[in-house]
Scaffold this motif. Sequence first.
Motif, PDB file in Angstrom:
ATOM      1  N   TRP A  69       2.128   1.648  -3.440  1.00  0.00           N
ATOM      2  CA  TRP A  69       1.012   2.029  -4.302  1.00  0.00           C
ATOM      3  C   TRP A  69       0.777   3.532  -4.234  1.00  0.00           C
ATOM      4  O   TRP A  69       0.701   4.206  -5.261  1.00  0.00           O
ATOM      5  N   VAL A  70       0.697   4.070  -3.041  1.00  0.00           N
ATOM      6  CA  VAL A  70       0.473   5.513  -2.871  1.00  0.00           C
ATOM      7  C   VAL A  70       1.663   6.292  -3.423  1.00  0.00           C
ATOM      8  O   VAL A  70       1.502   7.294  -4.121  1.00  0.00           O
ATOM      9  N   ARG A  71       2.860   5.818  -3.117  1.00  0.00           N
ATOM     10  CA  ARG A  71       4.082   6.505  -3.547  1.00  0.00           C
ATOM     11  C   ARG A  71       4.277   6.430  -5.062  1.00  0.00           C
ATOM     12  O   ARG A  71       4.913   7.298  -5.654  1.00  0.00           O
ATOM     13  N   SER A  72       3.716   5.416  -5.720  1.00  0.00           N
ATOM     14  CA  SER A  72       3.983   5.177  -7.141  1.00  0.00           C
ATOM     15  C   SER A  72       3.466   6.279  -8.056  1.00  0.00           C
ATOM     16  O   SER A  72       3.872   6.344  -9.206  1.00  0.00           O
ATOM     17  N   TYR A  73       2.594   7.126  -7.572  1.00  0.00           N
ATOM     18  CA  TYR A  73       2.076   8.213  -8.405  1.00  0.00           C
ATOM     19  C   TYR A  73       2.962   9.455  -8.347  1.00  0.00           C
ATOM     20  O   TYR A  73       2.811  10.359  -9.166  1.00  0.00           O
ATOM     21  N   SER A 131       7.913  -0.075  -9.337  1.00  0.00           N
ATOM     22  CA  SER A 131       6.599   0.355  -8.886  1.00  0.00           C
ATOM     23  C   SER A 131       6.348   1.729  -9.492  1.00  0.00           C
ATOM     24  O   SER A 131       7.096   2.672  -9.237  1.00  0.00           O
ATOM     25  N   HIS A 169      -1.144  -2.822  -8.204  1.00  0.00           N
ATOM     26  CA  HIS A 169      -0.849  -2.966  -6.782  1.00  0.00           C
ATOM     27  C   HIS A 169      -1.996  -3.633  -6.036  1.00  0.00           C
ATOM     28  O   HIS A 169      -1.768  -4.381  -5.083  1.00  0.00           O
ATOM     29  N   TRP A 170      -3.235  -3.391  -6.465  1.00  0.00           N
ATOM     30  CA  TRP A 170      -4.367  -3.921  -5.710  1.00  0.00           C
ATOM     31  C   TRP A 170      -4.410  -5.448  -5.725  1.00  0.00           C
ATOM     32  O   TRP A 170      -4.935  -6.069  -4.815  1.00  0.00           O
ATOM     33  N   VAL A 201       0.839  -1.201   0.000  1.00  0.00           N
ATOM     34  CA  VAL A 201       0.000   0.000   0.000  1.00  0.00           C
ATOM     35  C   VAL A 201       0.872   1.249   0.000  1.00  0.00           C
ATOM     36  O   VAL A 201       0.575   2.227  -0.702  1.00  0.00           O
ATOM     37  N   TRP A 202       1.962   1.231   0.761  1.00  0.00           N
ATOM     38  CA  TRP A 202       2.882   2.372   0.769  1.00  0.00           C
ATOM     39  C   TRP A 202       3.465   2.599  -0.626  1.00  0.00           C
ATOM     40  O   TRP A 202       3.516   3.734  -1.111  1.00  0.00           O
ATOM     41  N   LYS A 237       2.963   4.275 -11.072  1.00  0.00           N
ATOM     42  CA  LYS A 237       1.587   4.609 -11.440  1.00  0.00           C
ATOM     43  C   LYS A 237       0.599   3.476 -11.176  1.00  0.00           C
ATOM     44  O   LYS A 237      -0.173   3.085 -12.044  1.00  0.00           O
ATOM     45  N   GLY A 238       0.640   2.923  -9.969  1.00  0.00           N
ATOM     46  CA  GLY A 238      -0.314   1.895  -9.588  1.00  0.00           C
ATOM     47  C   GLY A 238      -0.016   0.511 -10.124  1.00  0.00           C
ATOM     48  O   GLY A 238      -0.842  -0.376 -10.024  1.00  0.00           O
TER      49      GLY A 238
END
Length: 182
Positions: free
Chosen positions: A23-27, A47, A124-125, A20-21, A49-50
């Motif tokens: 995932w958020v950071r990937s943007y 990692s 990531h989900w 999750v970390w 953009k999601g």
Amino acid sequence: MKKRKGSTALFGAIALGAVVWLWVRSYAHGDGIAIFLDGGRTWGVTSLKGQILFAATDIKLGGGRAWSAQTLSTSVEEMGALSMALLDDGTGRARGTWGFAMSSQPKDFLGLQGARAGAIGLPHWVLAGLFLWPVAMWGRYRIVVMRRRKRGCCLACGYDLRGGSNTCPECGTGKPSAKPTT
């Protein structure tokens, strides 16, 4: 068995937090790790953009650093160019939909004859869901045990022990104490 469920859930919770970390950071950032193997093979995970992209190539990138790794954190644009090179199907577009992608370039990669590369991309989900599973199963197990303890049932099989027996006639487990132990 209880210890195994707890340790699996703990691993799942830690891995879920990491995914999750990322995932958020990937943007905002492109993160990756390259693992240099013996014989010049290189594996990598990025990692961006999601999406998490797993890649492998036989281009000698490590400069003789077999069995070592290097991390990378860069801009989204720079990591996007690397991902595009791995997933490009010759049309200038990346292959894949909804965050899933797959690519194989068996003969010519990055203009190098005989160089091979392959990549698999997952959103990531998907990984978050995989790591959430043991945590959810551990939580379900804890709820079942708590309910059985409250009702006076055997913690192992759920048989009603309110009749006064100190051992469960179904599975042979001893009667639990009234107060849960930690």
